[in-house]
Structures are given as structure tokens and as C-alpha cells.
Design an enzyme around this catalytic site. Structure first.
Site, PDB file in Angstrom:
ATOM      1  N   LYS A 156      -6.306   3.397   5.427  1.00 12.33           N
ATOM      2  CA  LYS A 156      -6.810   3.997   4.434  1.00 12.33           C
ATOM      3  C   LYS A 156      -7.350   3.026   2.912  1.00 12.33           C
ATOM      4  O   LYS A 156      -8.496   3.377   2.557  1.00 12.33           O
ATOM      5  CB  LYS A 156      -5.731   5.053   3.888  1.00 12.33           C
ATOM      6  CG  LYS A 156      -6.219   5.808   2.554  1.00 12.33           C
ATOM      7  CD  LYS A 156      -5.156   6.872   2.211  1.00 12.33           C
ATOM      8  CE  LYS A 156      -4.052   6.448   1.048  1.00 12.33           C
ATOM      9  NZ  LYS A 156      -4.387   6.163  -0.220  1.00 12.33           N
ATOM     10  N   ASN A 157      -6.288   2.374   2.444  1.00  9.56           N
ATOM     11  CA  ASN A 157      -6.314   1.642   1.539  1.00  9.56           C
ATOM     12  C   ASN A 157      -7.541   0.581   1.551  1.00  9.56           C
ATOM     13  O   ASN A 157      -7.892  -0.102   0.516  1.00  9.56           O
ATOM     14  CB  ASN A 157      -5.279   1.169   0.771  1.00  9.56           C
ATOM     15  CG  ASN A 157      -4.625   2.678  -0.100  1.00  9.56           C
ATOM     16  OD1 ASN A 157      -5.187   3.519  -0.058  1.00  9.56           O
ATOM     17  ND2 ASN A 157      -3.426   2.305  -0.170  1.00  9.56           N
ATOM     18  N   ARG A 189      -0.782   5.765 -14.141  1.00  7.52           N
ATOM     19  CA  ARG A 189      -1.738   4.692 -13.444  1.00  7.52           C
ATOM     20  C   ARG A 189      -2.939   4.616 -14.193  1.00  7.52           C
ATOM     21  O   ARG A 189      -3.760   5.037 -13.919  1.00  7.52           O
ATOM     22  CB  ARG A 189      -1.992   5.548 -12.121  1.00  7.52           C
ATOM     23  CG  ARG A 189      -0.687   5.957 -11.328  1.00  7.52           C
ATOM     24  CD  ARG A 189      -1.036   6.153  -9.900  1.00  7.52           C
ATOM     25  NE  ARG A 189      -1.752   4.998  -8.964  1.00  7.52           N
ATOM     26  CZ  ARG A 189      -2.089   5.494  -7.839  1.00  7.52           C
ATOM     27  NH1 ARG A 189      -2.275   6.895  -7.615  1.00  7.52           N
ATOM     28  NH2 ARG A 189      -2.588   4.359  -7.115  1.00  7.52           N
ATOM     29  N   ASP A 248       4.363   2.165  -0.914  1.00  5.63           N
ATOM     30  CA  ASP A 248       4.101   3.239  -0.054  1.00  5.63           C
ATOM     31  C   ASP A 248       5.084   3.543   1.335  1.00  5.63           C
ATOM     32  O   ASP A 248       4.850   4.718   1.892  1.00  5.63           O
ATOM     33  CB  ASP A 248       2.693   3.102   0.404  1.00  5.63           C
ATOM     34  CG  ASP A 248       1.671   3.069  -0.538  1.00  5.63           C
ATOM     35  OD1 ASP A 248       2.075   3.609  -1.908  1.00  5.63           O
ATOM     36  OD2 ASP A 248       0.757   2.406  -0.479  1.00  5.63           O
ATOM     37  N   ARG A 253      -4.318  13.604   3.242  1.00 10.30           N
ATOM     38  CA  ARG A 253      -4.989  12.428   2.414  1.00 10.30           C
ATOM     39  C   ARG A 253      -4.729  11.036   3.136  1.00 10.30           C
ATOM     40  O   ARG A 253      -5.614  10.261   2.907  1.00 10.30           O
ATOM     41  CB  ARG A 253      -4.645  12.467   1.004  1.00 10.30           C
ATOM     42  CG  ARG A 253      -5.207  13.742   0.172  1.00 10.30           C
ATOM     43  CD  ARG A 253      -4.905  13.714  -1.049  1.00 10.30           C
ATOM     44  NE  ARG A 253      -5.344  12.342  -1.701  1.00 10.30           N
ATOM     45  CZ  ARG A 253      -5.553  12.006  -3.215  1.00 10.30           C
ATOM     46  NH1 ARG A 253      -4.797  12.816  -3.921  1.00 10.30           N
ATOM     47  NH2 ARG A 253      -5.984  10.969  -3.529  1.00 10.30           N
TER      48      ARG A 253
HETATM   49  N1  EPU Z   1      -1.591  -0.939 -13.543  1.00 12.42           N
HETATM   50  C1  EPU Z   1      -1.815  -1.050 -14.881  1.00 12.42           C
HETATM   51  N2  EPU Z   1      -3.344  -1.114 -15.251  1.00 12.42           N
HETATM   52  C2  EPU Z   1      -4.264  -0.945 -14.383  1.00 12.42           C
HETATM   53  C3  EPU Z   1      -3.864  -0.948 -13.206  1.00 12.42           C
HETATM   54  C4  EPU Z   1      -2.549  -0.730 -12.618  1.00 12.42           C
HETATM   55  O1  EPU Z   1      -0.791  -1.018 -15.815  1.00 12.42           O
HETATM   56  O2  EPU Z   1      -5.421  -1.108 -14.989  1.00 12.42           O
HETATM   57  C5  EPU Z   1      -0.239  -0.788 -13.039  1.00 12.42           C
HETATM   58  C6  EPU Z   1       0.158   0.556 -12.403  1.00 12.42           C
HETATM   59  O3  EPU Z   1       0.432   1.564 -13.387  1.00 12.42           O
HETATM   60  C7  EPU Z   1       1.246   0.160 -11.633  1.00 12.42           C
HETATM   61  C8  EPU Z   1       0.984  -1.373 -11.081  1.00 12.42           C
HETATM   62  O4  EPU Z   1       0.106  -1.854 -12.052  1.00 12.42           O
HETATM   63  O5  EPU Z   1       2.514   0.149 -12.386  1.00 12.42           O
HETATM   64  C9  EPU Z   1       0.424  -1.402  -9.779  1.00 12.42           C
HETATM   65  O6  EPU Z   1      -0.881  -0.601  -9.581  1.00 12.42           O
HETATM   66  P1  EPU Z   1      -1.965  -0.996  -8.642  1.00 12.42           P
HETATM   67  O7  EPU Z   1      -3.209  -1.204  -9.376  1.00 12.42           O
HETATM   68  O8  EPU Z   1      -1.584  -2.006  -7.878  1.00 12.42           O
HETATM   69  O9  EPU Z   1      -2.250   0.456  -7.866  1.00 12.42           O
HETATM   70  P2  EPU Z   1      -3.667   0.904  -7.245  1.00 12.42           P
HETATM   71  O10 EPU Z   1      -4.440  -0.269  -7.020  1.00 12.42           O
HETATM   72  O11 EPU Z   1      -3.945   2.085  -8.269  1.00 12.42           O
HETATM   73  C10 EPU Z   1      -2.835   0.789  -4.876  1.00 12.42           C
HETATM   74  C11 EPU Z   1      -3.148   1.808  -3.421  1.00 12.42           C
HETATM   75  C12 EPU Z   1      -1.822   2.719  -3.781  1.00 12.42           C
HETATM   76  C13 EPU Z   1      -0.638   1.818  -3.480  1.00 12.42           C
HETATM   77  C14 EPU Z   1      -0.693   0.699  -4.811  1.00 12.42           C
HETATM   78  C15 EPU Z   1       0.526  -0.367  -4.863  1.00 12.42           C
HETATM   79  C16 EPU Z   1      -5.355   2.269  -3.307  1.00 12.42           C
HETATM   80  C17 EPU Z   1      -6.537   3.076  -3.035  1.00 12.42           C
HETATM   81  N3  EPU Z   1      -4.019   2.603  -3.642  1.00 12.42           N
HETATM   82  O12 EPU Z   1      -3.244   1.502  -6.055  1.00 12.42           O
HETATM   83  O13 EPU Z   1      -1.408   3.638  -2.561  1.00 12.42           O
HETATM   84  O14 EPU Z   1       0.501   2.460  -3.980  1.00 12.42           O
HETATM   85  O15 EPU Z   1      -1.702  -0.055  -4.854  1.00 12.42           O
HETATM   86  O16 EPU Z   1       0.515  -1.036  -3.847  1.00 12.42           O
HETATM   87  O17 EPU Z   1      -5.449   0.836  -2.810  1.00 12.42           O
HETATM   88  C18 EPU Z   1      -1.063   5.275  -1.386  1.00 12.42           C
HETATM   89  O18 EPU Z   1      -1.779   5.008  -0.404  1.00 12.42           O
HETATM   90  O19 EPU Z   1      -0.353   6.597  -1.511  1.00 12.42           O
HETATM   91  C19 EPU Z   1      -1.127   4.764  -2.720  1.00 12.42           C
HETATM   92  C20 EPU Z   1      -0.876   5.446  -3.931  1.00 12.42           C
END
Ligand code: EPU
Length: 444
Positions: free
Chosen positions: A47-48, A147, A329, A422
Site C-alpha cells: 500500500k505505502n 501527524r 504498522d 483501506r
Molecule cells: N512528523 C512530523 N512532521 C512531519 C511529518 C512527520 O513531526 O511533517 C512526525 C510524525 O508525527 C510521526 C513521525 O514524524 O511522529 C513519523 O511520521 P512519518 O512522516 O514517517 O509518517 P508518514 O510518512 O505520514 C508513513 C506511512 C504510515 C506509517 C508511518 C511510519 C504512508 C502513506 N504512511 O506515514 O503508514 O505508519 O510512515 O512508518 O507511507 C499505515 O499504513 O497504516 C500508516 C499509518
């Protein structure tokens, strides 16, 4: 019992709000637990990763083919958003699509669609790099925490973009992005991917320090490089991107979903002998090591793992961390596994907030999980679980509750399974083929 009723009522009110707000059909699962599972299950595309490869096609006017795309709601929404922007999408077979982005005729992302998909944020990088402008709704918080997207926005500013915000939208513009050194305050998966996509058409060199190392980042960089981009170091914390003027089209096959694979491996340990096929064990090294330490019996093949029902589990403490660490995850399925292990384990969630609230549901079902603080719980096991009426809070907690219901005595009703859809395609059919008793019901 009072707190159980309150939790159920509150969760259902939240569900009702989502139904009215997003105008979508709602389903529930009815599961009869304690069936012994056995057989084979094939892991679908990640998915991701699909959610980044599809927007990455925008960076060129030439068509791109993406195969092994999972048939899940999040991917369908991403495709709808791009169709709304003008992308022509041809479905070649059930998991293969051709994207022709030469017909994109607007840069404002539809708010009602974007609100259904947090990952729509990854459209910013390619839209900005290709068209010099994009308007995207504020993502807001979600059930698994605040987030924020400050890392993305700060990076785009560093690359020379101007960002204006009104009540609903960020409007991001640039005459042309310019390479820069970017050091985010935390490791961010989509942040890293957004920067890569933006920087590959920027003028000059961009260096990202403290980059995410997930397999999705590596495949995105490989796909872009195959189309003419110059990205070095993906998979390491330092990535260098040398901007080019244009990219061509290309083909890519989405890697297997390591989270789905890990989930099915835990399913086997809990309730049957299962051959989990079409996975890449190298994407799950830390997870597999933790499972071995906990006493899960597995046989590792090149692209599969045979997992055996493992009743003598040992309590094993676990801390989530960025790749290659234990994935957040898979935290909820692992916590469920620990409810069946002998002893006390500490689960420490370090990546996302609000990702332990589902443990209340497991307690309602008979688990003994004590919250220590918002990021840590203590799990005492083993405890038998009992079927209940429960509500899925998010994708990953939802699958853990499905698995809890499969090992519970009696019948469970799980509402809000649209959230599980999802992330996991045809889940009921696939589990039924292993011998589970699981039925999907429409409830509105
Ligand atoms: N963070 C910030 N600022 C930002 C972005 C992130 O403070 O601008 C913080 C977040 O709050 C969090 C940490 O950094 O505490 C890590 O967040 P990250 O940005 O890595 O998460 P993401 O990219 O939004 C992806 C996956 C998530 C998965 C996380 C962590 C996708 C679409 N989503 O999210 O997947 O949990 O990385 O591995 O790639 C899921 O599939 O259920 C899911 C939530």
C-alpha cells in the site's frame, strides 16, 4: 462493563459522523473464533509504496505502467484524486494501471477526496516540480495522532517554494525549485519521498540528511532513476538528488507489502500453520528476529515464510522505530501476540501518537494490558479472549482486532471495518480460504 458500553457508544458515534460526513457505505465483520486455520495466503503489493509510485508518474508527460497495485480503498482514492486533476487512467488488468498525466489540467486537489486520504500529501512534490504550483487542503489530525506536515512544508520552502495558507488550503508555488540541503527534525517516510519527487526536477543538487530508509523510498528512487532521474543513496540516511530537466515514462511492479506479510505471519503463530507467499523476508529482518525470540516457529524461504501455530510463546518487549527497526504498522498485531505469551512484555510505541488506544478493546475481550503513559503499555499473558461487539479504530488496530476475534471464544461483531479495507484487500475471502468463519455485513 460501563466503560465498555461508553467506549462502544463513543466509537459508534465517531463512525456515524464519518458515515454522514463522507457519505460512504459502512460494513461490519461477524467472526466466530477458535477455528484452526491452515493453507496458503499470498501477499499483495505494498500500500505505502503504491501510494507514492502512482503520484510519481505525474513527473512526466509520458505514460507509466504500475503493476501489482493492491485493490484497496486508499489506492482507489489516490487514483480518483489524480483523475480529478485530469490524469487518464487505464486499468489493464486487476492490478495493473497505465497513467497518462499529459492531460492534467488543474493544480487544486479536491478537498472532499483529499480528506479521505492523508497520504494525498505526497502529491505536493510531483505537482510542484512539474507545474510550479499546487493547492492542497490542510491534512488535519487523525485517529493515530496529530501527524503534522511541517517537515514537508519546511523542505519545500528550502527548495524555494512560497507557501500561503487560507482556511482550507495551502497554496504552494514556485517559478522553479532549486536544490538545497534539507535536514528534517525527525525521520519522515512521506516527507523523504515528497522531497525526492520535488528535487528530481529542481535546478542543482539536493541533499537530504536523516532520510527515511524504508523499502518504499528505495523503490520510489529506483523507479524515478529508471525514468532519467539522478538519485543516489536511497535506503541510507543521506540521499543526494541531482535535478534533471525532464523524466520519461516507465514501468514498475510494486514490491510486496511487508506489513501485510508480517500480519499474516502473526496470524499463523496465533491460529494455524500458514504458508505466507510472495514476500521479501529481507524487508522484515528485525520483526522476524523478535518473533523468533518470542518463540514463533517459522521456516524462511526466498519469497515465502511458513509459520506454524506456536502455543508456547514467551513475553518479549518491543520498541517501534524507523526502518529497519520494528515497524509501527505491526505494533498492534504484535501486542495481540503478546496477550498469548507467558509473562509480561513492555510495548513502546515511539513513532505515532494514539496508536495504543485499541488496547482498551483487547482488554474488553479479556486481555490484561496496563497503560503506563501515552507511548507504553505492559501486557501480561497468556489470557483467553472472548468475542465482543467492537469497533475498529484504524487500519492496523483494526486488523489486530480481526485477529483477536479469530482466536477469541464465541462471536465478535467488528464495526468500522471500512478502515481495515483501506489496507487489506479481500480480507474476508482470503481468511475464509484459510478456514476462518468471517462474514461481511452492510450496516447502513
Ligand atoms: N512528523 C512530523 N512532521 C512531519 C511529518 C512527520 O513531526 O511533517 C512526525 C510524525 O508525527 C510521526 C513521525 O514524524 O511522529 C513519523 O511520521 P512519518 O512522516 O514517517 O509518517 P508518514 O510518512 O505520514 C508513513 C506511512 C504510515 C506509517 C508511518 C511510519 C504512508 C502513506 N504512511 O506515514 O503508514 O505508519 O510512515 O512508518 O507511507 C499505515 O499504513 O497504516 C500508516 C499509518
Amino acid at each position: 462493563m460501563g466503560s465498555y458500553n461508553n467506549l462502544y457508544l463513543l466509537s459508534n458515534l465517531a463512525t456515524l459522523y464519518i458515515v454522514l460526513y463522507l457519505n460512504i457505505l459502512m460494513y461490519q465483520y461477524i467472526i466466530n473464533g477458535k477455528q484452526k486455520l491452515s493453507g496458503e495466503i499470498t501477499v499483495y503489493g505494498d500500500k505505502n509504496t503504491a501510494l507514492k509510485l502512482i503520484p510519481a508518474t505525474i513527473l512526466s508527460d509520458e505514460p507509466c505502467e504500475v503493476s501489482n497495485v493492491p485493490d484497496i480503498t486508499d489506492v482507489k482514492i489516490m487514483i480518483q484524486i489524480m483523475q480529478d486533476l485530469g490524469t487518464k487512467v487505464e486499468k489493464v488488468d486487476e492490478s495493473t494501471y497505465i497513467f497518462d498525466n499529459s492531460t492534467i489540467n488543474k493544480t487544486k486537489i479536491d478537498a472532499s477526496l483529499a480528506k479521505k486520504l492523508r497520504a494525498s500529501t505526497v502529491l505536493i512534490g510531483p505537482m510542484l516540480a512539474k507545474f510550479g504550483e499546487v493547492s492542497i487542503p490542510h491534512p488535519g489530525g487523525c485517529i493515530i495522532g496529530k501527524r503534522p506536515i511541517d517537515i514537508h512544508l519546511e523542505a519545500f520552502k528550502k527548495l524555494g517554494a512560497e507557501i500561503k495558507a487560507d482556511e482550507e488550503y495551502y497554496h504552494i508555488t514556485t517559478s522553479r525549485l532549486k536544490g538545497a540541503k534539507i535536514i528534517p527534525h525527525s525521520i519522515s517516510v512521506t516527507g523523504t519521498e515528497n522531497i525526492i519527487m520535488a528535487a528530481c526536477l529542481a535546478e542543482g543538487e539536493t541533499v537530504v540528511e536523516y532520510a527515511a530508509c524504508e523499502p518504499s523510498v528505495i523503490q520510489l528512487a529506483d523507479f524515478l532513476n529508471s525514468r532519467g532521474a539522478k538519485i543516489e543513496g536511497a535506503g541510507n540516511p543521506r540521499i543526494k538528488i541531482t535535478g534533471v530537466d525532464s523524466l520519461k515514462g516507465g514501468d514498475v511492479e510494486v514490491i510486496p507489502d511487508r506489513i501485510e506479510a508480517g500480519t499474516f505471519i502473526i496470524l499463523g503463530a496465533l491460529c494455524g500453520d500458514i504458508n505466507v507467499k510472495n514476500l521479501n523476508p529481507a524487508h522484515l529482518e528485525v520483526f522476524l528476529e523478535m518473533l523468533s525470540q518470542a518463540g514463533v516457529k517459522m521456516e524462511r524461504g526466498e519469497n515465502n515464510i511458513k509459520v506454524y501455530h506456536s502455543p508456547n510463546l514467551k513475553a518479549t518487549s518491543m520498541t517501534t522505530s524507523a526502518y529497519p527497526g520494528f515497524p509501527t504498522d505491526l505494533q498492534a498485531p504484535f501486542t495481540l501476540l503478546m496477550t498469548q505469551a507467558q509473562g509480561i512484555s513492555m510495548i513502546h510505541e515511539t513513532i505515532l501518537e494514539g496508536r495504543l488506544s485499541y488496547t482498551e478493546w483487547l482488554n474488553m475481550m479479556g486481555a490484561n494490558i496496563i497503560p503506563c503513559d501515552p507511548h507504553r503499555v505492559l501486557v501480561s499473558g497468556p489470557t483467553p479472549l472472548y468475542g465482543k461487539k467492537i469497533v475498529s479504530p484504524d487500519i492496523r488496530a483494526g486488523i489486530a482486532l480481526v485477529m483477536a476475534s479469530l482466536i477469541a471464544q464465541g462471536q465478535s461483531h467488528i464495526d468500522n471495518i471500512d478502515l481495515v479495507d483501506r489496507g487489506y484487500a479481500n480480507l474476508d475471502e482470503r481468511l475464509t480460504s484459510l478456514g476462518a468463519s468471517i462474514v461481511r455485513n452492510q450496516i447502513n
